[in-house]
Design a protein around this motif. Structure first.
Motif, mmCIF file in Angstrom:
data_model
loop_
_atom_site.group_PDB
_atom_site.id
_atom_site.type_symbol
_atom_site.label_atom_id
_atom_site.label_comp_id
_atom_site.label_asym_id
_atom_site.label_seq_id
_atom_site.Cartn_x
_atom_site.Cartn_y
_atom_site.Cartn_z
ATOM 1 N N ALA A 1 -6.040 -36.943 165.548
ATOM 2 C CA ALA A 1 -7.626 -37.454 165.631
ATOM 3 C C ALA A 1 -8.451 -36.438 166.641
ATOM 4 N N GLU A 2 -7.800 -36.050 167.706
ATOM 5 C CA GLU A 2 -8.241 -34.849 168.547
ATOM 6 C C GLU A 2 -8.793 -33.760 167.722
ATOM 7 N N CYS A 3 -7.716 -33.306 166.906
ATOM 8 C CA CYS A 3 -7.937 -32.006 165.826
ATOM 9 C C CYS A 3 -9.269 -32.189 165.101
ATOM 10 N N MET A 4 -9.542 -33.362 164.729
ATOM 11 C CA MET A 4 -10.497 -33.763 163.815
ATOM 12 C C MET A 4 -11.755 -34.268 164.424
ATOM 13 N N ASP A 5 -11.789 -34.397 165.853
ATOM 14 C CA ASP A 5 -12.775 -34.838 166.577
ATOM 15 C C ASP A 5 -13.154 -36.140 166.203
ATOM 16 N N LEU A 6 -12.272 -37.169 166.083
ATOM 17 C CA LEU A 6 -12.524 -38.473 165.424
ATOM 18 C C LEU A 6 -11.654 -39.681 166.514
ATOM 19 N N ASP A 7 -12.241 -40.760 166.452
ATOM 20 C CA ASP A 7 -11.566 -41.819 167.092
ATOM 21 C C ASP A 7 -10.302 -42.108 166.020
ATOM 22 N N VAL A 8 -9.171 -42.652 167.002
ATOM 23 C CA VAL A 8 -8.136 -42.830 166.083
ATOM 24 C C VAL A 8 -8.254 -43.697 164.789
ATOM 25 N N GLY A 9 -9.268 -44.785 165.102
ATOM 26 C CA GLY A 9 -9.542 -45.729 164.034
ATOM 27 C C GLY A 9 -10.291 -45.392 162.956
ATOM 28 N N ASP A 10 -10.803 -44.088 162.886
ATOM 29 C CA ASP A 10 -11.615 -43.498 161.952
ATOM 30 C C ASP A 10 -10.771 -42.507 161.293
ATOM 31 N N LEU A 11 -9.558 -42.243 161.552
ATOM 32 C CA LEU A 11 -8.684 -41.444 160.489
ATOM 33 C C LEU A 11 -8.333 -41.959 159.357
ATOM 34 N N PRO A 12 -7.955 -41.124 158.198
ATOM 35 C CA PRO A 12 -8.005 -41.550 156.973
ATOM 36 C C PRO A 12 -6.360 -42.296 157.068
ATOM 37 N N GLY A 13 -6.165 -42.996 155.826
ATOM 38 C CA GLY A 13 -4.916 -43.668 155.915
ATOM 39 C C GLY A 13 -3.685 -42.527 155.687
ATOM 40 N N GLY A 14 -2.589 -43.088 156.049
ATOM 41 C CA GLY A 14 -1.213 -42.098 155.993
ATOM 42 C C GLY A 14 -1.196 -41.164 154.856
ATOM 43 N N THR A 15 -1.606 -41.688 153.718
ATOM 44 C CA THR A 15 -1.191 -40.839 152.330
ATOM 45 C C THR A 15 -2.554 -40.081 152.010
ATOM 46 N N GLU A 16 -3.544 -40.000 152.623
ATOM 47 C CA GLU A 16 -4.788 -39.566 152.287
ATOM 48 C C GLU A 16 -4.740 -37.987 153.059
ATOM 49 N N ASP A 17 -5.349 -37.200 152.176
ATOM 50 C CA ASP A 17 -5.629 -35.854 152.428
ATOM 51 C C ASP A 17 -6.403 -35.499 153.744
ATOM 52 N N LEU A 18 -5.898 -35.067 154.723
ATOM 53 C CA LEU A 18 -6.642 -34.814 155.860
ATOM 54 C C LEU A 18 -7.697 -33.678 155.775
ATOM 55 N N ILE A 19 -7.429 -32.833 154.893
ATOM 56 C CA ILE A 19 -8.311 -31.768 154.656
ATOM 57 C C ILE A 19 -9.552 -32.346 153.990
ATOM 58 N N ASP A 20 -9.166 -32.849 152.949
ATOM 59 C CA ASP A 20 -10.223 -33.724 152.272
ATOM 60 C C ASP A 20 -11.270 -34.505 153.007
ATOM 61 N N HIS A 21 -10.638 -34.911 154.416
ATOM 62 C CA HIS A 21 -11.421 -35.979 155.126
ATOM 63 C C HIS A 21 -12.126 -35.068 156.320
ATOM 64 N N THR B 1 -1.151 -34.901 155.056
ATOM 65 C CA THR B 1 -1.237 -36.189 155.121
ATOM 66 C C THR B 1 -0.589 -36.642 156.556
ATOM 67 N N MET B 2 -0.918 -37.572 157.116
ATOM 68 C CA MET B 2 -0.443 -38.254 158.223
ATOM 69 C C MET B 2 1.097 -38.537 158.137
ATOM 70 N N ASP B 3 1.373 -38.915 156.811
ATOM 71 C CA ASP B 3 2.699 -39.435 156.627
ATOM 72 C C ASP B 3 3.731 -38.414 156.430
ATOM 73 N N ASP B 4 3.175 -37.404 155.860
ATOM 74 C CA ASP B 4 4.170 -36.085 155.411
ATOM 75 C C ASP B 4 4.297 -35.278 156.791
ATOM 76 N N TRP B 5 3.278 -35.144 157.641
ATOM 77 C CA TRP B 5 3.343 -34.493 158.880
ATOM 78 C C TRP B 5 4.200 -35.241 159.818
ATOM 79 N N TRP B 6 4.334 -36.633 159.782
ATOM 80 C CA TRP B 6 5.192 -37.455 160.496
ATOM 81 C C TRP B 6 6.733 -37.074 160.387
ATOM 82 N N ARG B 7 6.824 -37.171 158.679
ATOM 83 C CA ARG B 7 8.165 -36.929 158.308
ATOM 84 C C ARG B 7 8.660 -35.501 158.835
ATOM 85 N N LEU B 8 8.081 -34.665 158.566
ATOM 86 C CA LEU B 8 8.243 -33.187 158.908
ATOM 87 C C LEU B 8 8.657 -33.053 160.497
ATOM 88 N N LEU B 9 7.754 -33.672 161.489
ATOM 89 C CA LEU B 9 7.940 -33.677 162.844
ATOM 90 C C LEU B 9 8.970 -34.293 163.149
#
Length: 94
Positions: free
Chosen positions: A26-46, A77-85
């Motif tokens: 959320a910080e990297c995207m300058d968004l509030d946590v509630g405004d982030l796309p869903g876990g499987t959505e492409d963060l770059i597209d958003h 995607t949030m889900d893929d990044w979380w799996r990797l981390l």
């Protein structure tokens, strides 16, 4: 607002949680946590740009988790990044 991305955390800190990853993205995207796309959505597209991904890489490395810009960009995607981390944290402590 103080950025958690800028704070240096030694590698012996507790493992990064999914909630912390969400806050960092959320910080990297300058968004509030509630405004982030869903876990499987492409963060770059958003709107996540390469500088934001580099900030995320830096924050991970500060926590002792070695990730690369290219591998995060392959599956932004949030889900893929979380799996990797999660996997990197397991291998770090093993």
């Amino acid at each position: 607002m103080t950025s958690t991305i800028d704070s240096a955390n030694p590698p012996d800190d507790p493992p990064v949680t999914r909630e912390e990853v969400i806050r960092l993205v959320a910080e990297c995207m300058d968004l509030d946590v509630g405004d982030l796309p869903g876990g499987t959505e492409d963060l770059i597209d958003h709107g996540l740009h390469s500088v934001g991904v580099m900030q995320f890489v830096s924050a991970c490395r500060q926590r002792g988790i070695d990730v690369e810009l290219a591998e995060l960009s392959r599956s932004p995607t949030m889900d893929d990044w979380w799996r990797l981390l999660s996997e990197r944290q397991r291998t770090r402590t093993a």
